[in-house]
Design an enzyme around this catalytic site. Structure first.
Site, PDB file in Angstrom:
ATOM      1  CB  SER A  45      37.281  36.680  23.150  1.00 60.67           C
ATOM      2  OG  SER A  45      36.644  35.893  22.169  1.00 60.67           O
ATOM      3  CG  MET A  64      38.372  32.038  21.008  1.00 58.44           C
ATOM      4  SD  MET A  64      39.776  30.888  21.119  1.00 58.44           S
ATOM      5  CE  MET A  64      39.603  30.281  22.784  1.00 58.44           C
ATOM      6  CB  CYS A  65      35.555  36.153  18.400  1.00 57.63           C
ATOM      7  SG  CYS A  65      35.803  37.481  19.551  1.00 57.63           S
ATOM      8  CE  LYS A  66      41.559  35.940  12.992  1.00 58.81           C
ATOM      9  NZ  LYS A  66      42.178  35.387  11.784  1.00 58.81           N
ATOM     10  CB  THR A  82      36.950  37.116  12.623  1.00 58.96           C
ATOM     11  OG1 THR A  82      37.497  38.237  11.928  1.00 58.96           O
ATOM     12  CG2 THR A  82      36.329  36.156  11.627  1.00 58.96           C
TER      13      THR A  82
END
Length: 189
Positions: A45, A64-66, A82
């Site tokens: 993101s 940011m996330c994965k 995550t």
């Protein structure tokens, strides 16, 4: 005169009902010939834009996330994200249920008690995806959100420009847009 007024009122109500049932029509068309199997896999993101009060309050601290997208048993998508929260890695799983055409999904948030319509508006599958969602948290609390998913944790400048333009086309402003910083942990490529 009364019959004409009733006809006009009926047409207005039908228009409103049509808008509520298909909240993303007109200029908000989804990616043509969307292929869900190509959309699966790891995304980051990289950018968010929203008019929600929660987002405006928290956007300075969001990172940011994965997200790993996998097919669900009902033909929808499982999103396992995550992210870093309070210096800890947390995971959240969301189930997007298919509605209507390919690329149209619905998500019911148990935490917020809200319903979101999520649309994959544009993607080339191997570099980026632009998503648009609408939701209602309660009476009179409608919100919109645009998301830039990137296959890389460091999206190119051209994608950032594309996201800014996309967000504005969805009625969001420059102040509503944020590009998310990479945290030191939780999202390793």
């Amino acid at each position: 005169m009364a019959a004409l007024r009733m006809l006009w009122t009926g047409l207005v109500l039908l228009g409103l009902l049509g808008f509520l049932q298909t909240p993303a029509q007109g200029h908000e068309s989804v990616h043509p010939n969307f292929q869900q199997d190509k959309f699966l896999g790891r995304w980051y993101s990289a950018g968010l834009a929203s008019n929600s009060s929660w987002f405006r309050e928290k956007k300075a601290v969001i990172s940011m996330c994965k997200t790993v997208i996998a097919p669900s048993t009902d033909g929808g998508l499982n999103l396992t994200s995550t992210f870093l929260r309070k210096n800890q890695c947390e995971t959240k799983i969301m189930l997007l249920q298919p509605i209507g055409l390919p690329g149209h999904y619905k998500y019911n948030s148990p935490h917020w008690g809200s319903v979101h319509t999520i649309l994959v508006m544009e993607t080339n599958y191997n570099e980026y995806a632009l998503l648009f969602s609408r939701g209602t948290k309660g009476p009179g609390q409608d919100f919109r959100m645009a998301t830039l998913y990137s296959r890389s944790a460091t999206p190119k400048d051209k994608l950032k420009k594309k996201f800014i333009s996309f967000s504005k086309s969805m009625g969001l402003t420059e102040e509503d847009i944020v590009f998310l910083p990479q945290p030191d942990k939780c999202i390793q490529e």
